[in-house]
Design a protein around this motif. Sequence first.
Motif, PDB file in Angstrom:
ATOM      1  N   GLY A 136     -28.428   8.193 -51.408  1.00 39.17           N
ATOM      2  CA  GLY A 136     -29.147   7.720 -50.225  1.00 39.17           C
ATOM      3  C   GLY A 136     -30.638   7.977 -50.261  1.00 39.17           C
ATOM      4  O   GLY A 136     -31.319   7.929 -49.239  1.00 39.17           O
ATOM      5  N   TYR A 137     -31.178   8.232 -51.455  1.00 35.44           N
ATOM      6  CA  TYR A 137     -32.628   8.400 -51.598  1.00 35.44           C
ATOM      7  C   TYR A 137     -33.269   7.077 -52.007  1.00 35.44           C
ATOM      8  O   TYR A 137     -32.682   6.304 -52.756  1.00 35.44           O
ATOM      9  CB  TYR A 137     -32.948   9.418 -52.693  1.00 35.44           C
ATOM     10  N   ASN A 138     -34.492   6.875 -51.541  1.00 32.18           N
ATOM     11  CA  ASN A 138     -35.273   5.744 -52.050  1.00 32.18           C
ATOM     12  C   ASN A 138     -35.864   6.125 -53.401  1.00 32.18           C
ATOM     13  O   ASN A 138     -36.220   7.280 -53.613  1.00 32.18           O
ATOM     14  CB  ASN A 138     -36.440   5.426 -51.116  1.00 32.18           C
ATOM     15  N   SER A 139     -35.972   5.150 -54.282  1.00 25.76           N
ATOM     16  CA  SER A 139     -36.704   5.411 -55.518  1.00 25.76           C
ATOM     17  C   SER A 139     -37.673   4.287 -55.796  1.00 25.76           C
ATOM     18  O   SER A 139     -37.512   3.167 -55.297  1.00 25.76           O
ATOM     19  CB  SER A 139     -35.834   5.534 -56.757  1.00 25.76           C
ATOM     20  N   CYS A 140     -38.631   4.621 -56.614  1.00 19.10           N
ATOM     21  CA  CYS A 140     -39.589   3.608 -57.050  1.00 19.10           C
ATOM     22  C   CYS A 140     -39.890   3.855 -58.515  1.00 19.10           C
ATOM     23  O   CYS A 140     -40.134   4.977 -58.934  1.00 19.10           O
ATOM     24  CB  CYS A 140     -40.870   3.719 -56.232  1.00 19.10           C
ATOM     25  N   LEU A 141     -39.789   2.789 -59.277  1.00 22.68           N
ATOM     26  CA  LEU A 141     -40.102   2.896 -60.691  1.00 22.68           C
ATOM     27  C   LEU A 141     -41.136   1.824 -60.955  1.00 22.68           C
ATOM     28  O   LEU A 141     -40.898   0.650 -60.666  1.00 22.68           O
ATOM     29  CB  LEU A 141     -38.823   2.622 -61.470  1.00 22.68           C
ATOM     30  N   PHE A 142     -42.319   2.219 -61.394  1.00 24.69           N
ATOM     31  CA  PHE A 142     -43.282   1.167 -61.671  1.00 24.69           C
ATOM     32  C   PHE A 142     -43.861   1.249 -63.065  1.00 24.69           C
ATOM     33  O   PHE A 142     -43.969   2.319 -63.653  1.00 24.69           O
ATOM     34  CB  PHE A 142     -44.343   1.035 -60.586  1.00 24.69           C
ATOM     35  N   ALA A 143     -44.168   0.055 -63.603  1.00 24.38           N
ATOM     36  CA  ALA A 143     -44.679  -0.055 -64.962  1.00 24.38           C
ATOM     37  C   ALA A 143     -46.143  -0.444 -64.909  1.00 24.38           C
ATOM     38  O   ALA A 143     -46.523  -1.389 -64.218  1.00 24.38           O
ATOM     39  CB  ALA A 143     -43.884  -1.093 -65.736  1.00 24.38           C
ATOM     40  N   TYR A 144     -46.952   0.325 -65.625  1.00 27.98           N
ATOM     41  CA  TYR A 144     -48.399   0.158 -65.633  1.00 27.98           C
ATOM     42  C   TYR A 144     -48.867  -0.062 -67.063  1.00 27.98           C
ATOM     43  O   TYR A 144     -48.317   0.508 -68.006  1.00 27.98           O
ATOM     44  CB  TYR A 144     -49.048   1.439 -65.068  1.00 27.98           C
ATOM     45  N   GLY A 145     -49.903  -0.855 -67.239  1.00 32.12           N
ATOM     46  CA  GLY A 145     -50.460  -1.033 -68.580  1.00 32.12           C
ATOM     47  C   GLY A 145     -51.132  -2.390 -68.710  1.00 32.12           C
ATOM     48  O   GLY A 145     -50.925  -3.280 -67.875  1.00 32.12           O
ATOM     49  N   TYR A 157     -30.669  -8.002 -52.535  1.00 35.77           N
ATOM     50  CA  TYR A 157     -31.769  -8.081 -53.490  1.00 35.77           C
ATOM     51  C   TYR A 157     -32.920  -8.855 -52.875  1.00 35.77           C
ATOM     52  O   TYR A 157     -32.723  -9.873 -52.217  1.00 35.77           O
ATOM     53  CB  TYR A 157     -31.262  -8.804 -54.750  1.00 35.77           C
ATOM     54  N   SER A 158     -34.117  -8.362 -53.072  1.00 37.93           N
ATOM     55  CA  SER A 158     -35.298  -9.144 -52.708  1.00 37.93           C
ATOM     56  C   SER A 158     -36.302  -9.065 -53.850  1.00 37.93           C
ATOM     57  O   SER A 158     -36.267  -8.139 -54.669  1.00 37.93           O
ATOM     58  CB  SER A 158     -35.912  -8.655 -51.394  1.00 37.93           C
ATOM     59  N   MET A 159     -37.148 -10.055 -53.919  1.00 34.22           N
ATOM     60  CA  MET A 159     -38.102 -10.128 -55.022  1.00 34.22           C
ATOM     61  C   MET A 159     -39.369 -10.806 -54.527  1.00 34.22           C
ATOM     62  O   MET A 159     -39.314 -11.908 -53.987  1.00 34.22           O
ATOM     63  CB  MET A 159     -37.456 -10.926 -56.161  1.00 34.22           C
ATOM     64  N   LEU A 160     -40.478 -10.117 -54.670  1.00 29.61           N
ATOM     65  CA  LEU A 160     -41.738 -10.697 -54.199  1.00 29.61           C
ATOM     66  C   LEU A 160     -42.817 -10.523 -55.244  1.00 29.61           C
ATOM     67  O   LEU A 160     -42.690  -9.708 -56.159  1.00 29.61           O
ATOM     68  CB  LEU A 160     -42.169 -10.051 -52.873  1.00 29.61           C
ATOM     69  N   GLU A 161     -43.878 -11.303 -55.074  1.00 32.63           N
ATOM     70  CA  GLU A 161     -45.036 -11.048 -55.912  1.00 32.63           C
ATOM     71  C   GLU A 161     -46.280 -10.968 -55.044  1.00 32.63           C
ATOM     72  O   GLU A 161     -46.345 -11.556 -53.963  1.00 32.63           O
ATOM     73  CB  GLU A 161     -45.199 -12.100 -57.015  1.00 32.63           C
ATOM     74  N   MET A 194     -39.303  -5.928 -57.347  1.00 34.17           N
ATOM     75  CA  MET A 194     -37.878  -6.239 -57.206  1.00 34.17           C
ATOM     76  C   MET A 194     -37.244  -5.083 -56.424  1.00 34.17           C
ATOM     77  O   MET A 194     -37.427  -3.926 -56.807  1.00 34.17           O
ATOM     78  CB  MET A 194     -37.231  -6.338 -58.588  1.00 34.17           C
ATOM     79  N   SER A 195     -36.526  -5.390 -55.348  1.00 26.85           N
ATOM     80  CA  SER A 195     -35.927  -4.317 -54.552  1.00 26.85           C
ATOM     81  C   SER A 195     -34.424  -4.484 -54.465  1.00 26.85           C
ATOM     82  O   SER A 195     -33.930  -5.582 -54.201  1.00 26.85           O
ATOM     83  CB  SER A 195     -36.495  -4.300 -53.136  1.00 26.85           C
ATOM     84  N   LEU A 203     -38.514  -1.669 -57.841  1.00 25.90           N
ATOM     85  CA  LEU A 203     -38.802  -1.718 -59.265  1.00 25.90           C
ATOM     86  C   LEU A 203     -39.992  -2.652 -59.445  1.00 25.90           C
ATOM     87  O   LEU A 203     -39.922  -3.828 -59.090  1.00 25.90           O
ATOM     88  CB  LEU A 203     -37.548  -2.183 -60.010  1.00 25.90           C
ATOM     89  N   VAL A 204     -41.081  -2.091 -59.909  1.00 33.26           N
ATOM     90  CA  VAL A 204     -42.363  -2.788 -59.823  1.00 33.26           C
ATOM     91  C   VAL A 204     -42.945  -3.056 -61.207  1.00 33.26           C
ATOM     92  O   VAL A 204     -43.176  -2.132 -61.982  1.00 33.26           O
ATOM     93  CB  VAL A 204     -43.383  -1.943 -59.012  1.00 33.26           C
ATOM     94  N   ASP A 205     -43.172  -4.331 -61.491  1.00 33.88           N
ATOM     95  CA  ASP A 205     -43.809  -4.739 -62.743  1.00 33.88           C
ATOM     96  C   ASP A 205     -45.230  -5.137 -62.357  1.00 33.88           C
ATOM     97  O   ASP A 205     -45.467  -6.202 -61.805  1.00 33.88           O
ATOM     98  CB  ASP A 205     -43.011  -5.925 -63.314  1.00 33.88           C
ATOM     99  N   LEU A 206     -46.176  -4.245 -62.635  1.00 30.08           N
ATOM    100  CA  LEU A 206     -47.552  -4.488 -62.198  1.00 30.08           C
ATOM    101  C   LEU A 206     -48.245  -5.531 -63.071  1.00 30.08           C
ATOM    102  O   LEU A 206     -47.869  -5.724 -64.237  1.00 30.08           O
ATOM    103  CB  LEU A 206     -48.354  -3.182 -62.245  1.00 30.08           C
TER     104      LEU A 206
END
Length: 370
Positions: A99-108, A155-159, A234-235, A258-261
């Motif tokens: 029940g925790y929120n997480s965030c994984l993001f990719a940078y580069g 599922y949701s997905m935005l840009e 992407m959530s 889940l974030v693709d920057l």
Amino acid sequence: MAESVKVAVRCRPFNSREKARNAKLIIDMNGNTTTISDPEAPNEEPRKFNFDYSYWSHDGYTVPATDDGYLEASNKKYCDQKRVFEDLGRGVLANAWQGYNSCLFAYGQTGSGKSYSMVGYGENKGIVPIFCDKIFQEIDQKKSEGTKAEYEVSYSMLEIYNEQVRDLLNPASKKKGGLKIREHPKKGFYVESLRQTPVQSYVEIQARMDEGVRNRTVAATQMNATSSRAHTIMSIIFTQKSVNDAGQEMAKTSVANLVDLAGSERAESTGATGDRLKEGAAINQSLSSLGNVISALADKSKGKNVKVPFRDSALTKLLKNALGGNSKTIMVAALSPADINYDETLSTLRYADRAKQIKTIAVVNEDPTE
Ligand code: ADP
Ligand code: MG
């Protein structure tokens, strides 16, 4: 309990452009230490950085495992998608169940391997599809064990493109100049009328993901013709409903963001002009706001009294929870191995180094249902 943002770095193989230009390898990894050598100053000590995880995916992929010592030293062994998922994705999955929120993001910078780690290509599935596959496997497992709990996945997905938010599962929202970001007194920032599609299986969520990818804004830059110049979020929203000892129905909800920057490179190094340059500037507005937020949060965790400028961009509003509050957060910094990208890679390493210092406090999101 406050917990630090976990930071991973991953170094990819040379791409064809780097090979064609006879690029030299300037990255090395030993245990959790990553070093970068300045190609202009080959006699200087390489700079050192320490991260929670260092993934060497530069070479060693095709080296056969033989008994005659042909296999490279273990620190040079190619880290594949499975290994990265086991280290990073597994935790996100465990958080979802708890029940925790997480965030994984990719940078580069563009072409450094962000999408490869997050989404993957073909057979080489990245963290997001493996996560989706596993969550449904585990739900099926619980059901076969006769659980009374009920599970819902959506599922949701935005840009975010030029500071405008677009729903990738509802392309009609493109026309209206983007969706509004609003603020909820308890839950924080959210995107108004963003579509959250309920999904029943891995196949279904994969189809949504593909649909979202097709709807992305893709503009060619000289650095990478197929790379998106937008940030993609992407959530996966996971709800578990069960009845507690007092007979009350409870719902535990977690969101995995889940974030693709977009590429972190400065506009001038991509050869962009005109419209593309303007676009680069706005992308950098979101990314530089993210940099400012990360710096401020790092200062704050050292006890300094600073204001964190979450409101400065669309991206930092939407990542506020992930960075400043209720979330367990992981950053993957994608690195080019090549001397020709030295400046960008060094700036990525510095960025990642700052992110390490951020602390977040995640709480279990459990409430009675209506
Ligand atoms: P980005 O999303 O940062 O622009 P990509 O993820 O699209 O970059 O990666 C650029 C290219 O490098 C792709 O062709 C991808 O397959 C390759 N690549 C990236 N990371 C790896 C890796 N860890 N192992 C093998 N190939 C990789
Ligand atoms: Mg990409």
